[in-house]
Design a protein around this motif. Sequence first.
Motif, PDB file in Angstrom:
ATOM      1  N   UNK A  38      74.935  38.652  45.551  1.00 52.09           N
ATOM      2  CA  UNK A  38      75.184  37.478  46.385  1.00 52.09           C
ATOM      3  C   UNK A  38      76.002  36.439  45.623  1.00 52.09           C
ATOM      4  N   UNK A  39      75.701  36.252  44.337  1.00 51.21           N
ATOM      5  CA  UNK A  39      76.476  35.315  43.516  1.00 51.21           C
ATOM      6  C   UNK A  39      77.911  35.806  43.326  1.00 51.21           C
ATOM      7  N   UNK A  40      78.078  37.088  43.030  1.00 51.36           N
ATOM      8  CA  UNK A  40      79.412  37.637  42.801  1.00 51.36           C
ATOM      9  C   UNK A  40      80.258  37.603  44.070  1.00 51.36           C
ATOM     10  N   UNK A  59      68.016  42.785  49.548  1.00 49.02           N
ATOM     11  CA  UNK A  59      69.268  42.022  49.485  1.00 49.02           C
ATOM     12  C   UNK A  59      69.628  41.414  50.833  1.00 49.02           C
ATOM     13  N   UNK A  60      69.237  42.066  51.917  1.00 46.28           N
ATOM     14  CA  UNK A  60      69.463  41.505  53.254  1.00 46.28           C
ATOM     15  C   UNK A  60      68.724  40.187  53.399  1.00 46.28           C
ATOM     16  N   UNK A  61      67.443  40.195  53.071  1.00 44.74           N
ATOM     17  CA  UNK A  61      66.640  38.968  53.210  1.00 44.74           C
ATOM     18  C   UNK A  61      67.119  37.878  52.260  1.00 44.74           C
ATOM     19  N   UNK A  62      67.524  38.255  51.053  1.00 44.12           N
ATOM     20  CA  UNK A  62      68.000  37.256  50.100  1.00 44.12           C
ATOM     21  C   UNK A  62      69.215  36.519  50.642  1.00 44.12           C
ATOM     22  N   UNK A  63      70.172  37.246  51.207  1.00 46.03           N
ATOM     23  CA  UNK A  63      71.375  36.615  51.759  1.00 46.03           C
ATOM     24  C   UNK A  63      71.039  35.806  53.009  1.00 46.03           C
ATOM     25  N   UNK A  64      70.149  36.343  53.836  1.00 45.49           N
ATOM     26  CA  UNK A  64      69.815  35.665  55.093  1.00 45.49           C
ATOM     27  C   UNK A  64      69.063  34.362  54.867  1.00 45.49           C
TER      28      UNK A  64
END
Length: 203
Positions: A38-40, A59-64
């Motif tokens: 997400x940072x990159x 990773x889906x939940x982290x971005x959402x």
Amino acid sequence: MSDLPPNHHADLRHSGPSGYISGLTMIVGRGNDARLVADLADLQPGDHVLDIGCGPGTAVRNAARAGIRVTGIDPSEPMLREARLLTRLRRPAGEVEWAQAGVEDLPLPDASVRVCWSLASVHHWPDLEAGLTEVRRVMTAGGVFLALERRSPVGATGTASHGWTADQAAAFAHMLTEHGFVSTDVSNHDMGRRKVVVVTGRT
């Protein structure tokens, strides 16, 4: 030098009871991977992110959580069931969609996502050529694709082989240029005991 292709575990499938067990093992310790990509990717408001091989959806939940719209796809129904359950328990702010599909047949329109990533999944893709053709099709101009894999030593066996050697990462970066990505990069990242390599391609 390794002579194995970047998808050297293409014949391994997560289905049935083993799929649920594999999904549970992916929940723990993958938060750092999710935050790294997400940072990159430098997520922006209004982005639509595609997570290929999303597994239980970390990773889906982290971005959402940042209000980003995210689509998670995985060919394994057990993985998606776990992803849906965990997302209901930890509902993020952004819009989340799930689809059972493989990378060689992405259920999205042309030029519909700016950011696409695949975490510890490319080494399982059945067909790299078909997969990258589809990834490039759904990405907008100026987009970014990130493939993260655990760094594996040459000659590794068992679970230690589920990742990429330096040669495999370089081979995948070369494939990105062959599929229309205008620039590529290979970067190594150490996150405590977990050491990963990220291949980035920009459209």
